[in-house]
Design a protein around this motif. Sequence first.
Motif, PDB file in Angstrom:
ATOM      1  N   THR B 106      -2.826   4.181  -4.614  1.00  0.00           N
ATOM      2  CA  THR B 106      -1.798   3.161  -4.871  1.00  0.00           C
ATOM      3  C   THR B 106      -0.554   3.778  -5.503  1.00  0.00           C
ATOM      4  N   GLU B 107      -0.776   4.632  -6.504  1.00  0.00           N
ATOM      5  CA  GLU B 107       0.355   5.276  -7.187  1.00  0.00           C
ATOM      6  C   GLU B 107       1.218   6.086  -6.220  1.00  0.00           C
ATOM      7  N   HIS B 108       0.588   6.620  -5.185  1.00  0.00           N
ATOM      8  CA  HIS B 108       1.342   7.412  -4.215  1.00  0.00           C
ATOM      9  C   HIS B 108       1.851   6.563  -3.053  1.00  0.00           C
ATOM     10  N   GLY B 109       1.637   5.240  -3.145  1.00  0.00           N
ATOM     11  CA  GLY B 109       2.189   4.355  -2.118  1.00  0.00           C
ATOM     12  C   GLY B 109       1.494   4.446  -0.776  1.00  0.00           C
ATOM     13  N   VAL B 110       0.202   4.800  -0.782  1.00  0.00           N
ATOM     14  CA  VAL B 110      -0.526   4.853   0.481  1.00  0.00           C
ATOM     15  C   VAL B 110      -1.026   3.443   0.816  1.00  0.00           C
ATOM     16  N   PRO B 111      -0.560   2.856   1.904  1.00  0.00           N
ATOM     17  CA  PRO B 111      -0.923   1.461   2.220  1.00  0.00           C
ATOM     18  C   PRO B 111      -2.433   1.298   2.459  1.00  0.00           C
ATOM     19  N   GLN B 112      -2.888   0.053   2.279  1.00  0.00           N
ATOM     20  CA  GLN B 112      -4.261  -0.297   2.639  1.00  0.00           C
ATOM     21  C   GLN B 112      -4.400  -0.266   4.158  1.00  0.00           C
ATOM     22  N   ARG B 323      -4.180   7.452   8.833  1.00  0.00           N
ATOM     23  CA  ARG B 323      -3.318   6.424   9.429  1.00  0.00           C
ATOM     24  C   ARG B 323      -1.887   6.499   8.903  1.00  0.00           C
ATOM     25  N   TYR B 324      -1.742   6.849   7.631  1.00  0.00           N
ATOM     26  CA  TYR B 324      -0.411   6.896   6.997  1.00  0.00           C
ATOM     27  C   TYR B 324      -0.151   8.290   6.411  1.00  0.00           C
TER      28      TYR B 324
END
Lengths: 372, 372
Positions: B106-112, B323-324
């Motif tokens: 989450t802190e690194h902005g990796v989407p669900q 995926r991201y």
Amino acid sequence: MRTEICERLGIEFPLFAFTHCRDVAAAVSNAGGLGVLGAVGFSAEELEVELAWLDAHVHGVYGVDLVIPSKYEGQGMDGLTPQELEAELAQLVPQGHRDFAEKLLTEHGVPQLPDGEHHSELLGWTATTAAPQLAAILRHPKAKLVANALGTPPPDVVAQVQDSGRLIGALCGSVKHALNHKAAGLDFVVCQGTEGGGHCGEVSSLVLWPQVVDAVGEVPVLAAGGIANGRQVAAALAMGAQGAWTGSLWLTVEEANVPPAQMRTYLDATSHDTVRSRSWTGKPCRMLRNEWTDAWERADTPDPLPMPLQMMVALDGVKRGHRYPEAAKDVNFNPVGQVVGLLNRVERSAEVVARLVEEYVAACDRLGKLNG
Amino acid sequence: MRTEICERLGIEFPLFAFTHCRDVAAAVSNAGGLGVLGAVGFSAEELEVELAWLDAHVHGVYGVDLVIPSKYEGQGMDGLTPQELEAELAQLVPQGHRDFAEKLLTEHGVPQLPDGEHHSELLGWTATTAAPQLAAILRHPKAKLVANALGTPPPDVVAQVQDSGRLIGALCGSVKHALNHKAAGLDFVVCQGTEGGGHCGEVSSLVLWPQVVDAVGEVPVLAAGGIANGRQVAAALAMGAQGAWTGSLWLTVEEANVPPAQMRTYLDATSHDTVRSRSWTGKPCRMLRNEWTDAWERADTPDPLPMPLQMMVALDGVKRGHRYPEAAKDVNFNPVGQVVGLLNRVERSAEVVARLVEEYVAACDRLGKLNG
């Protein structure tokens, strides 16, 4: 297996034997390789004695390995004598580090050195203290090769060695260091993988050697780290090295001045028993793992100091371990590479040279047959 | 370079390519080597699809790599279905570990992952979950070789594979493991040095290969860890290996299903950028060092769990990273060996096979010339 550097040095086999023992160095040179004496443990006066002995006992040529670290505490304190530099540096060593080292040795029952047996704590680990060693080397014509163990040597050292008709090179553990050596005009580089004994980097020989060979172009590369038999020599030459630089291999030869109890420790160890540790010299150095190396790793114990301060803390332990190896067996300094697992019996140095050549030829023959 | 194992498999070159991508496996097999598909990321149903595709696209034969660890949590929970085993194991995963992993992502902005995109957390990482994978392999006649990535496979697996006329082998990182493989009657061992990508031991290839070759006698040894060019293949064969087992090399080929952002990370990395870390799978595994691997090393963060529990914590991160890859670039799972420093451009798989052969021949020629 005669490569260009053999021609330049006038030796038969490109087998370089790093050792702290003059008897081993002489035996290897006289068997067709090149013995390289590690100078760091000797004062300039002692080194003079060793080199005179080598001159008298080596038929051809030999080499000498210095330690002029490219980075160390006290660097740039110019104009000091070795004694003054040692006194300055001693003030940077926290007493807690000395106490911790003494506690480890005492707890393991390692006796003190006899009264009156004093020694420098600094040895050859700086440019200042290595300078008189270099002067000694330059007085001995059979000392045809100089290597620096820890970084590119200073320009004046390079010039002195080359102007005298000798070859100078240096160890490296990365492409970057190799390129620094090339830029300084060195005659060869010794490229050592992480599996090597003593100071080493993190990248393995198999991965590092071809990268360095490609990076330095025409500069001869001597392959180090992980060589104890002729198959590994064949691997090194197949990858483009001009020779093999070995060290661990010579700790268990008949001529080595390694105390029997310590030699037994090497013979019994497996390739899984080494660790890279800063606990003796201050820089990552591969050695057998033991209670000393573990002790300096723990969270609640002092962190090793930078070079050469950690060696100033630890040198008393080195000396006591050498004198009382039985007592010191769990806290001794046992620098060696992962090839220690291949060192299982005592051979004469000349036998080792002959074996390396035979195994090399057999490995080349195997490849030849595979390729029809 | 045709060795005995080439004859047994009916392949031209003893070049084995471990890959998670069927396109790469097929291309290598069709270029004269042997593509080996890593099965662990596929359900048995997915694996069936991959193998059917390989049967249709490979002219000769290919291999499959399973992961049946010799030791793992949940071992011996017999009679459970894969779903039941996963549910049991999930209870052993502390919530704090899941929270820590989620916080990092989450802190690194990796989407669900998109809603509804569910997946097993256990995959093929146990004997229970690997069994249906093996059943799939046995239905595909061109799947001629089976390798187990983490230890000696159980006797019933060995028997099933051999009775069907296939070869079975396993990876090892020590002489001890190699001798276990030999005692179990395996057809070959893959001996991987510490520089290798993925799960690896501590001893380097140069030191380990000859020891394993000598220890297992007539059992063919495939050399792994540190091979990305033909000079290293020559080194392996000179030391007595019957072939080269490669993995990292196939992460940067044109056919690889590695996302472009991740492939760029591999192309840019040097040999100094890897670390052995337990942070993804629970066992020491070599990968690129990044903020994920650093985070699990710190004194004030959770210690990685044993296999397969850590992967149950981390698998969501693997899937989201795949995926991201742009978002996940500092916390992605990038398993690769130290040879990553030699991977600097994208080639087609068939070009890589041809290059390895050419470089191998050149290295052998160099040795031949040296020896007159």
